[in-house]
Write a protein that holds these residues in place. Structure first.
Motif, PDB file in Angstrom:
ATOM      1  N   ASP A 103     -15.127 -40.454  -4.066  1.00  0.00           N
ATOM      2  CA  ASP A 103     -15.081 -40.947  -2.691  1.00  0.00           C
ATOM      3  C   ASP A 103     -15.743 -42.323  -2.568  1.00  0.00           C
ATOM      4  OD1 ASP A 103     -14.365 -40.270   0.100  1.00  0.00           O
ATOM      5  OD2 ASP A 103     -16.533 -40.419   0.434  1.00  0.00           O
ATOM      6  N   LYS A 104     -16.689 -42.606  -3.471  1.00  0.00           N
ATOM      7  CA  LYS A 104     -17.342 -43.908  -3.500  1.00  0.00           C
ATOM      8  C   LYS A 104     -16.503 -44.958  -4.225  1.00  0.00           C
ATOM      9  CE  LYS A 104     -21.460 -43.260  -1.563  1.00  0.00           C
ATOM     10  NZ  LYS A 104     -22.010 -44.098  -0.463  1.00  0.00           N
ATOM     11  N   GLY A 105     -15.385 -44.546  -4.786  1.00  0.00           N
ATOM     12  CA  GLY A 105     -14.517 -45.472  -5.497  1.00  0.00           C
ATOM     13  C   GLY A 105     -14.742 -45.533  -6.988  1.00  0.00           C
ATOM     14  N   LEU A 106     -15.628 -44.680  -7.511  1.00  0.00           N
ATOM     15  CA  LEU A 106     -15.838 -44.626  -8.958  1.00  0.00           C
ATOM     16  C   LEU A 106     -14.644 -43.944  -9.616  1.00  0.00           C
ATOM     17  CD1 LEU A 106     -19.613 -43.569  -8.998  1.00  0.00           C
ATOM     18  CD2 LEU A 106     -18.650 -45.876  -9.151  1.00  0.00           C
ATOM     19  N   GLY A 107     -14.287 -44.384 -10.813  1.00  0.00           N
ATOM     20  CA  GLY A 107     -13.130 -43.834 -11.503  1.00  0.00           C
ATOM     21  C   GLY A 107     -13.498 -42.890 -12.622  1.00  0.00           C
ATOM     22  N   TYR A 108     -12.464 -42.342 -13.233  1.00  0.00           N
ATOM     23  CA  TYR A 108     -12.677 -41.396 -14.332  1.00  0.00           C
ATOM     24  C   TYR A 108     -13.439 -42.037 -15.485  1.00  0.00           C
ATOM     25  CZ  TYR A 108      -8.776 -38.897 -12.063  1.00  0.00           C
ATOM     26  OH  TYR A 108      -7.947 -38.267 -11.167  1.00  0.00           O
ATOM     27  N   GLY A 109     -13.283 -43.321 -15.629  1.00  0.00           N
ATOM     28  CA  GLY A 109     -13.901 -44.009 -16.762  1.00  0.00           C
ATOM     29  C   GLY A 109     -15.367 -44.317 -16.579  1.00  0.00           C
ATOM     30  N   THR A 110     -15.942 -43.958 -15.453  1.00  0.00           N
ATOM     31  CA  THR A 110     -17.368 -44.207 -15.234  1.00  0.00           C
ATOM     32  C   THR A 110     -18.167 -43.525 -16.338  1.00  0.00           C
ATOM     33  OG1 THR A 110     -17.022 -44.281 -12.845  1.00  0.00           O
ATOM     34  CG2 THR A 110     -19.279 -43.957 -13.627  1.00  0.00           C
TER      35      THR A 110
END
Length: 729
Positions: A452-459
């Protein structure tokens, strides 16, 4: 007529005031009796039984009753009849209370609940002997009088005036008394209906006169037999016949009917189970009356009197303990007590439940329920064990509760191992416990908050075996102290992104992800999804939130996972489809209370990540033959172990623990179901229960797939990159 006669015979001696009628009073009573019986013999019902005429008669009788205590008989004569006629007369006759019938979602009954266990019958359905026996002992002139049997009343009046309050009530008057008790809403009203006072008897008589005007004799007798209390929780003749003889009322023989008829006067005193000698004596008296009224011949009466009581009792029903699914039944009844479908106020709802006469079509799916119960019983037997397992199943997008299962059986003996009256699947307010720490099933909400914060799977983060996290803030803006976190034995250290960390349930990764997404944002996401503490308290927002140190129920966890299954739409759990009034046929439908609380793409991303656990992750080998998403959960020290997961059309959560408290009795070095566990992880015991349950529960459901992974979150198959230096130890 009454006034003139009373005026003439108005002198009362001192001896009569002491408790006896004077000669004039006796003559007055005798005269009234002769005149009224003469009217009845001539069949002049229309003149004698008119309300005004009965008012004069009642006034005459009341004056006679009061004469020993009255100082001025003329005053009594003048006022009594008018006062009697001014009494309330139109007694409402509501549908008799009966059971609340519970059915599954297909309409098949699985339980009955009754405050007053009763099954109403028509007079024809009762068989011939029960009405005859009742009239013989209680009112053998029932079909001859019109609510007031002067012989009995005047006899009782004389004895009452002598200081011995007597009944003399007709069946109609007893019916009135029972109606007043049936409709009483307070303890005081019940006591008033039972009071042995002249005013109560007069009020009862006034109502009886009105009842006789509005209903036929058959209707009154039918109502009386259905309303009467026979002891042992049996209201009405049908339940009484089943309770004491395990047969329907239609099959009662004269001896059995006589025993039941004798109970009405004093159910406890003549209880055939606890006081058989009293019961037999009373039964024989009723049989004698049946002979005297020529219902039976002398030979028949003697034959039935020579027989034993032959009691064959059936235990009391009408409670959730007798249901096929007692814990689901208990949950439904508690839900109804709070539902506006039954009334706007708690008092209205309680009255409606007490009244009964409704069929509740619940959301119970027998296939789901039975699958869950079988899977739990197979792996966590209830016999001689303090270990428990509980599971809840919820339909995404509607909130329909499809099943509640646990290994511990329904019972109220706290000393008996393997039983409990606590519904371990639900919150405390719904009859459950204070909940169990949910472990890593809470990592799902951290994933949702991060997406929801815009972080992606690759974080990615470097996720060592142990580390210290500092700098997080709670929802009040307070800075949290440094938090030392370590990976569990089932997690791999090293570099991880969302996908690999979710597969391995890596604690140190999720601690860092929670910090990046925000501790408060993570807790708020859990609340949006529907998470709340089982004890009703507020969620604790502290550093270890992502590791599930909040006490929650399986139903709450299952329902919050259903929010993601429904692509972000949260629905309040409900166990009821509809309620039907059995008298009017009116049906009220329970509506789903749903709200879009999580963005669709966020829910889709969470579903994608949770599907990866079945692909070499902590849920490896737990697939169910169709698309599914899930997460294991093991609390610190293995106090409790969980598995929560869902398909697009069904969500479920399973917990395993120890009823004595998981913190004091962890799931380490334990034998459960003939299998030894060094430590119970979410995937080693709750996981297989969930798997077997879901395979059975979804067998008849369409095999639906999840929405595609949103492109905004990156490559759905992304490999972990080198550790992101966000692990400020």
């Amino acid at each position: 007529m009454g006034g003139r006669h009373l005026a003439v015979g108005g002198d009362v001696t001192e001896s009569s005031r002491g408790g006896r009628f004077g000669d004039r009073a006796r003559a007055l009573v005798k005269s009234a009796t002769v005149k009224l019986e003469g009217y009845a013999a001539k069949g002049r019902r229309e003149s004698v039984l008119r309300l005004s005429g009965l008012g004069v008669i009642a006034g005459l009788l009341t004056a006679a009753l009061l004469m020993p205590w009255a100082g001025t008989t003329g005053l009594v004569a003048r006022d009594v009849a008018a006062n009697f006629m001014a009494m309330p007369a139109n007694l409402e006759v509501p549908p008799l209370s009966s059971r609340v019938l519970l059915t599954d979602d297909e309409g098949e009954p699985f339980g009955e609940v009754a405050q007053r266990e009763r099954e109403n019958l028509s007079l024809d359905e009762m068989g011939p002997w029960m009405p005859e026996a009742m009239m013989a002992i209680e009112d053998d002139r029932f079909y001859e009088h019109s609510g007031l049997d002067l012989r009995g009343v005047l006899r009782a009046a004389l004895r009452t005036a002598q200081g011995d309050m007597q009944g003399g009530s007709t069946i109609t008057q007893q019916y009135v008394k029972n109606l007043l008790i049936e409709t009483a809403e307070t303890k005081e009203e019940v006591e008033e209906a039972n009071a042995r006072t002249l005013s109560r008897k007069l009020s009862e008589l006034r109502y009886a006169i009105d009842i006789e005007e509005r209903y036929t004799k058959d209707e009154i007798l039918e109502g009386y037999l259905n309303l009467s209390y026979f002891g042992a929780g049996a209201h009405g003749v049908e339940i009484a016949a089943q309770r004491y003889f395990s047969i329907p009322a239609a099959e009662l023989d004269p001896g059995q009917a006589a025993l039941l008829a004798g109970l009405v006067r004093a159910p406890s005193l003549y209880d055939p189970i606890n006081h058989p000698e009293n019961a037999k004596e009373r039964r024989d008296l009723v049989l004698d009356r049946m002979v005297a009224t020529e219902v039976l011949t002398e030979e028949e009466g003697a034959r039935y009197k020579s027989q034993d009581l032959d009691i064959d009792p059936t235990p009391r029903g009408g409670s959730c303990s007798e249901s096929e699914y007692p814990f689901f039944c208990d949950y439904v009844m508690r839900w109804l007590a709070e539902s506006e479908l039954l009334g706007e106020t708690a008092a209205e709802r309680e009255q409606r439940i007490t009244q009964g006469g409704i069929t509740v079509r619940t959301t119970l799916d027998r296939n789901a329920q039975d699958s869950a119960q079988a899977a739990i019983d197979k792996r966590v037997p209830h016999e001689d064990s303090t270990k428990f397992s509980a599971q809840a199943l919820v339909e995404p997008g509607t909130g329909r509760v499809r099943g509640l299962a646990q290994n511990l059986r329904y019972g109220f003996d706290d000393e008996q191992v393997g039983s409990t009256s606590i519904n371990l699947s639900v919150d405390k307010a719904d009859g459950g416990s204070s909940g169990f720490q949910a472990g890593s099933t809470f990592k799902t909400f951290t994933l949702a908050a991060a997406l929801d914060k815009g972080l992606g799977y690759g974080t990615s983060f470097d996720s060592p075996k142990t580390m210290s996290i500092s700098g997080m803030s709670n929802c009040d803006g307070g800075t949290m102290s440094s938090w030392n976190v370590r990976n569990a034995g089932e997690s791999d250290e090293g570099g991880h992104n969302m996908i690999s960390a979710t597969k391995g349930s890596v604690n140190t990764y999720f601690a860092q992800l929670q910090k990046r997404a925000g501790l408060c944002a993570t807790a708020q996401m859990a609340e949006k999804a529907g998470v709340r503490r089982a004890d009703g308290g507020e969620l604790g927002v502290w550093s270890s939130f992502t590791l599930g140190d909040q006490e929650v129920s399986p139903l709450n966890v299952a329902n919050s996972y259903a929010t993601f299954a429904a692509r972000g739409e949260r629905c309040e759990p409900r166990p009821v489809h509809s309620i039907t009034d059995e008298t009017t046929g009116e049906e009220r439908t329970a509506e789903s209370d749903c709200e879009q609380v999580v963005k669709e793409e966020v829910a889709d991303g969470v579903n994608h990540l949770l599907q990866q656990t079945f692909k070499g992750g902590t849920a490896n080998g737990l697939d169910i033959g169709r698309p599914a998403a899930g997460k294991t959960g093991t609390t610190d020290g293995a106090a409790y172990a969980w598995f929560a997961g869902h398909t697009p059309n069904l969500a479920s959560a399973v917990v395993v623990g120890d009823v004595r408290g998981g913190e004091q009795n962890p799931l380490q070095g334990v034998t459960i179901g003939d299998r030894y566990y060094g430590i119970v992880y979410g995937g080693t015991l709750p996981g297989p229960i969930w798997q077997e349950t879901m395979r059975g529960a979804t067998a008849d459901l369409p095999s639906e797939g999840f929405a595609r992974s949103p492109r905004a979150f990156g490559d759905p198959d992304a490999e972990p990159e080198s550790g992101d230096d966000d692990s400020d130890a």
